[in-house]
Write a protein that holds these residues in place. Structure first.
Motif, PDB file in Angstrom:
ATOM      1  N   GLY A 155       0.783  -1.233   0.000  1.00 45.20           N
ATOM      2  CA  GLY A 155       0.000   0.000   0.000  1.00 45.20           C
ATOM      3  C   GLY A 155       0.807   1.271   0.000  1.00 45.20           C
ATOM      4  N   TYR A 156       2.111   1.205  -0.341  1.00 44.59           N
ATOM      5  CA  TYR A 156       2.917   2.428  -0.377  1.00 44.59           C
ATOM      6  C   TYR A 156       2.702   3.082  -1.738  1.00 44.59           C
ATOM      7  N   ARG A 157       1.896   4.115  -1.749  1.00 48.12           N
ATOM      8  CA  ARG A 157       1.380   4.690  -2.996  1.00 48.12           C
ATOM      9  C   ARG A 157       2.432   5.216  -3.964  1.00 48.12           C
ATOM     10  N   PRO A 158       3.514   5.868  -3.504  1.00 41.51           N
ATOM     11  CA  PRO A 158       4.493   6.359  -4.475  1.00 41.51           C
ATOM     12  C   PRO A 158       5.099   5.262  -5.355  1.00 41.51           C
ATOM     13  N   ALA A 159       4.984   4.007  -4.919  1.00 42.37           N
ATOM     14  CA  ALA A 159       5.579   2.919  -5.695  1.00 42.37           C
ATOM     15  C   ALA A 159       4.701   2.471  -6.859  1.00 42.37           C
ATOM     16  N   TYR A 160       3.433   2.861  -6.875  1.00 43.83           N
ATOM     17  CA  TYR A 160       2.513   2.337  -7.886  1.00 43.83           C
ATOM     18  C   TYR A 160       2.978   2.629  -9.314  1.00 43.83           C
ATOM     19  N   LEU A 161       3.230   3.897  -9.602  1.00 43.15           N
ATOM     20  CA  LEU A 161       3.586   4.266 -10.969  1.00 43.15           C
ATOM     21  C   LEU A 161       4.939   3.695 -11.391  1.00 43.15           C
ATOM     22  N   PRO A 162       5.987   3.762 -10.556  1.00 43.29           N
ATOM     23  CA  PRO A 162       7.252   3.146 -10.962  1.00 43.29           C
ATOM     24  C   PRO A 162       7.116   1.662 -11.293  1.00 43.29           C
ATOM     25  N   VAL A 163       6.276   0.945 -10.539  1.00 40.80           N
ATOM     26  CA  VAL A 163       6.081  -0.479 -10.835  1.00 40.80           C
ATOM     27  C   VAL A 163       5.428  -0.638 -12.206  1.00 40.80           C
ATOM     28  N   ALA A 164       4.413   0.172 -12.474  1.00 43.73           N
ATOM     29  CA  ALA A 164       3.752   0.102 -13.786  1.00 43.73           C
ATOM     30  C   ALA A 164       4.740   0.384 -14.905  1.00 43.73           C
TER      31      ALA A 164
END
Length: 325
Positions: free
Chosen positions: A240-249
């Motif tokens: 649930g660490y939101r800043p990681a969402y876009l880098p993962v995508a």
């Protein structure tokens, strides 16, 4: 107050009891047992009743005093009152409640309801560390590194923070890595930053997992390591660490195509869609939203439309759990 935050604060309350036993010469007191009913009311979020029960014991139970300080600081069932919180922490600190000693150090360092006193703050931080809260040493180190309330001494400050990190304090590892990465108050050392982020990441610090993944993906402080970067970034994202969402995508979108089709594998394509959708739901940053829209168009152009309902359901389930981070 969300449930994950309550869990973290429950751990603080547990840590607060480290030095709560009475002297050996007298019969031992179980301060926590005296507050069982109050703690049950707090767990049930019956804040009014819980506060009254803690207050009933506040005259002679320092753990109750500490708990009242948390009520005032966190605003449980009331408007947050940092000054009142610091007054309660001070009472509990003088009765050897370790977490209260740390928080009193914060009050003195920031001048909450009292004059700023860096020397006294450092003293209380050291007491907290001696009682088992290693991270307090890093808080003391910050005072020397910043040089605002104590004479600036970067080497001494780093040594204190290093001692906390070496005592297995994951938050201290994260703080130390931040110092070395930023290079503002201490000389920049990206190799050291990457090392300490990895140590903290292994101890479930989500921000450290994110920062380590970014450094690995960009080759900062060591070689580029995309598989490891994706491992750490996705681990943080799943928690649930939101800043990681876009880098993962983005990392999944840049994965090597299937040699048979020349396209992303179905699994990677689904991952791009899900993490990009999660990022879209959680960011208001215009630059990020533009990148998210670009990725979304690319994915929808090739992803079978019948995948969307199931993937959207999985995204919604994840987002329902990420509110605390």
């Amino acid at each position: 107050m969300n449930s994950k935050h309550m869990v973290r604060l429950a751990a603080i309350v547990a840590a607060a009891t480290l030095s709560s036993a009475a002297p050996a010469a007298s019969a031992p007191r179980d301060l926590g047992a005296e507050l069982t009913t109050a703690n049950k009311a707090l767990a049930a979020k019956d804040y009014s009743r819980a506060y009254a029960l803690f207050a009933r014991h506040a005259a002679n139970n320092p753990l109750a005093q500490f708990s009242l300080g948390l009520f005032e600081r966190e605003g449980w069932g009331r408007t947050s009152n940092p000054v009142a919180a610091c007054n309660w922490f001070e009472k509990a600190a003088h009765s050897n409640i370790p977490a209260a000693q740390q928080f009193l150090g914060d009050c003195l360092a920031k001048g909450i309801g009292r004059e700023v006193d860096g020397k006294a703050a450092a003293s209380w931080y050291r007491k907290a560390a001696a009682s088992g809260i290693a991270y307090a040493l890093c808080s003391a180190g910050e005072l020397y590194i910043e040089g605002k309330t104590l004479e600036k001494d970067v080497d001494r400050g780093l040594a204190l923070c290093l001692a906390a990190a070496q005592a297995d304090s994951a938050p201290a590892m994260l703080r130390l890595a931040d110092y070395y990465r930023d290079g503002k108050d201490v000389p920049q050392n990206l190799v050291a930053a990457r090392y300490w982020y990895e140590q903290a990441a292994q101890r479930h610090q989500h921000e450290a997992q994110y920062r380590l993944g970014i450094m690995m993906s960009e080759g900062h402080g060591g070689d580029v390591d995309i598989p490891s970067a994706l491992f750490w970034l996705e681990h943080a994202a799943m928690e649930g660490y939101r800043p990681a969402y876009l880098p993962v995508a983005i990392l999944y979108a840049n994965a090597s195509p299937d040699p048979k089709t020349g396209m992303l594998s179905p699994e990677n394509l689904a991952k791009v869609y899900m993490w990009n959708s999660a990022a879209k739901a959680r960011t208001t940053n215009a630059v990020q939203l533009a990148e998210i829209e670009r990725i979304e168009k690319m994915v929808l152009a090739v992803m079978p439309p019948q995948w969307r309902p199931d993937l959207d359901r999985k995204v919604a389930e994840h987002l329902a759990k990420d509110g605390a981070l």
